[in-house]
Design an enzyme around this catalytic site. Structure first.
Site, PDB file in Angstrom:
ATOM      1  N   LYS A 174       0.861  -1.194   0.000  1.00  0.00           N
ATOM      2  CA  LYS A 174       0.000   0.000   0.000  1.00  0.00           C
ATOM      3  C   LYS A 174       0.894   1.240   0.000  1.00  0.00           C
ATOM      4  O   LYS A 174       0.682   2.205   0.737  1.00  0.00           O
ATOM      5  CB  LYS A 174      -0.924  -0.017   1.228  1.00  0.00           C
ATOM      6  CG  LYS A 174      -2.066   1.000   1.162  1.00  0.00           C
ATOM      7  CD  LYS A 174      -3.085   0.698   0.089  1.00  0.00           C
ATOM      8  CE  LYS A 174      -4.227   1.715   0.149  1.00  0.00           C
ATOM      9  NZ  LYS A 174      -5.186   1.537  -0.979  1.00  0.00           N
ATOM     10  N   ASP A 207      -5.603  -3.570  -1.810  1.00  0.00           N
ATOM     11  CA  ASP A 207      -7.053  -3.604  -2.014  1.00  0.00           C
ATOM     12  C   ASP A 207      -7.397  -4.137  -3.400  1.00  0.00           C
ATOM     13  O   ASP A 207      -8.349  -4.910  -3.570  1.00  0.00           O
ATOM     14  CB  ASP A 207      -7.680  -2.234  -1.768  1.00  0.00           C
ATOM     15  CG  ASP A 207      -6.885  -1.088  -2.351  1.00  0.00           C
ATOM     16  OD1 ASP A 207      -5.679  -1.234  -2.533  1.00  0.00           O
ATOM     17  OD2 ASP A 207      -7.483  -0.026  -2.597  1.00  0.00           O
ATOM     18  N   ASP A 231      -2.179 -11.621   7.040  1.00  0.00           N
ATOM     19  CA  ASP A 231      -3.173 -12.201   7.935  1.00  0.00           C
ATOM     20  C   ASP A 231      -4.559 -12.136   7.313  1.00  0.00           C
ATOM     21  O   ASP A 231      -5.319 -13.110   7.312  1.00  0.00           O
ATOM     22  CB  ASP A 231      -3.145 -11.448   9.269  1.00  0.00           C
ATOM     23  CG  ASP A 231      -3.889 -12.192  10.372  1.00  0.00           C
ATOM     24  OD1 ASP A 231      -4.343 -13.327  10.136  1.00  0.00           O
ATOM     25  OD2 ASP A 231      -4.015 -11.627  11.476  1.00  0.00           O
ATOM     26  N   ASP A 235      -6.784 -15.381   4.904  1.00  0.00           N
ATOM     27  CA  ASP A 235      -8.129 -15.854   5.233  1.00  0.00           C
ATOM     28  C   ASP A 235      -9.045 -15.751   4.015  1.00  0.00           C
ATOM     29  O   ASP A 235      -9.906 -16.606   3.790  1.00  0.00           O
ATOM     30  CB  ASP A 235      -8.711 -15.046   6.395  1.00  0.00           C
ATOM     31  CG  ASP A 235      -8.272 -15.589   7.747  1.00  0.00           C
ATOM     32  OD1 ASP A 235      -7.316 -16.385   7.785  1.00  0.00           O
ATOM     33  OD2 ASP A 235      -8.887 -15.219   8.765  1.00  0.00           O
TER      34      ASP A 235
END
Length: 334
Positions: A174, A207, A231, A235
């Protein structure tokens, strides 16, 4: 003469007491020679002994060829003297690489063609847990630590992994909003990549990466990123292939390695014998890859897919099988 592997087993909390024995059953069925030694860590250990990771557990993990960890519970509020067991072990043993593969399996909700690995820096970022409050508790600040050395090390690990796969590496960042910290990550990444000219390296903003993973996960091979991004996105990738119940992971350092299912301790079903052990069994397969037993690791993965396709299945996958019944079916499929 075949080697005898010393494997540390840490059941931890909740369903860890069920999925680790299930994975052990499968490991024993492979025919590999393993010496299993048990150790304790987690919330239940903290309640009994006042520490979540006893010193003897650290020593056993260090002396083992590899460790299989079940699951750990952490309270949602600060408890004096408590520290998360797996986070402590990652930091104490410098397990800098968190490796989470996401591969298509024959279960509902799994995206065909998905075969990627998220490589997550495991020692810094926001997870240094340096938080404080100001203004009479109305303002909270958390430090996010990114260093050149840790960034270089994790990207180099990911480059080496990509070399064994399809030779593609995505740098997830980012830096458009965080030019100093993520900019440093990219600087280290490109310095490392200079030594791997055979790897196709690209950048993707985190993103945009999330959207691309949902729309076209087949376009990714290996992705590397800092701690928090890893993290979260790992998922997401677990969701692409059927959920946390079948998502394995490894925490790998220079001197030790701990492998664990991505799921938590699931206190709502703990003790009922119905937990899905697939993630723990696949974590054991990753562990065997780490030990160099690649053929046996592939056998386990194939046996898991046969069982997921033919049954019996655990309740979370629409079946009625118990944890050990599923593990026995995988062992039979071997």
């Amino acid at each position: 003469m075949s080697r005898v592997y010393r494997i540390c087993l840490i059941e931890g909390d909740g369903i860890g007491h069920e999925v680790v024995p299930a994975a052990r059953h499968v490991l024993e069925a492979t025919g590999l020679k393993c010496e299993f030694v048990e150790a304790e860590a987690g919330w239940e250990t903290f309640e009994r002994r006042g520490t979540s990771v006893p010193e003897e557990t650290v020593e056993i993990v260090k002396s083992a060829d590899a460790t299989l960890f079940g699951a750990a519970t952490s309270p949602t509020k600060k408890v004096e003297g408590f520290f998360g067991a797996i986070r402590y072990l990652r930091r104490r043993l410098d397990l800098f690489a968190n490796v989470r593969p996401a591969k298509h399996h024959p279960v509902k909700g799994s995206t065909p063609g998905t075969d990627l690995v998220v490589v997550r820096e495991n020692t810094e970022g926001l997870y240094v847990e340096q938080e404080r409050r100001y203004a009479k508790g109305k303002v909270a600040i958390a430090d996010r630590v990114i260093t050149y050395d840790a960034s270089y090390r994790i990207v180099e690990y990911a480059l080496k992994l990509a070399r064994t796969r399809r030779k593609q590496l995505a740098l997830v960042h980012k830096a458009n909003v965080l030019p100093l910290s993520d900019g440093l990550f990219l600087e280290a990444a490109y310095d490392a990549a200079k030594h791997y000219p055979d790897i196709q390296v690209s950048e993707v903003i985190v993103d945009a990466c999330a959207m691309r993973l949902v729309r076209n996960p087949q376009s990714f091979d290996v992705l590397v990123m800092e701690n928090l991004f890893g993290d979260i996105l790992s998922d997401l990738t677990a969701g692409l292939v059927g959920g946390l119940g079948i998502a394995p992971s490894g925490n790998i350092g220079e001197q030790a390695a701990i492998f664990e299912p991505v799921h938590g301790s699931a206190p709502d079903i703990a003790g009922k014998g119905v937990a899905n052990p697939t993630a723990a069994i696949l974590s054991a397969a990753i562990m065997l890859d780490y030990l160099g037993e690649h053929e046996t690791a592939r056998r386990i993965e194939k046996a898991v897919d046969i069982t997921l396709e033919q049954g019996p299945l655990t309740p979370d996958l629409g079946g009625k099988a118990g944890t050990l019944e599923f593990a026995k079916a995988v062992a039979a499929a071997l």
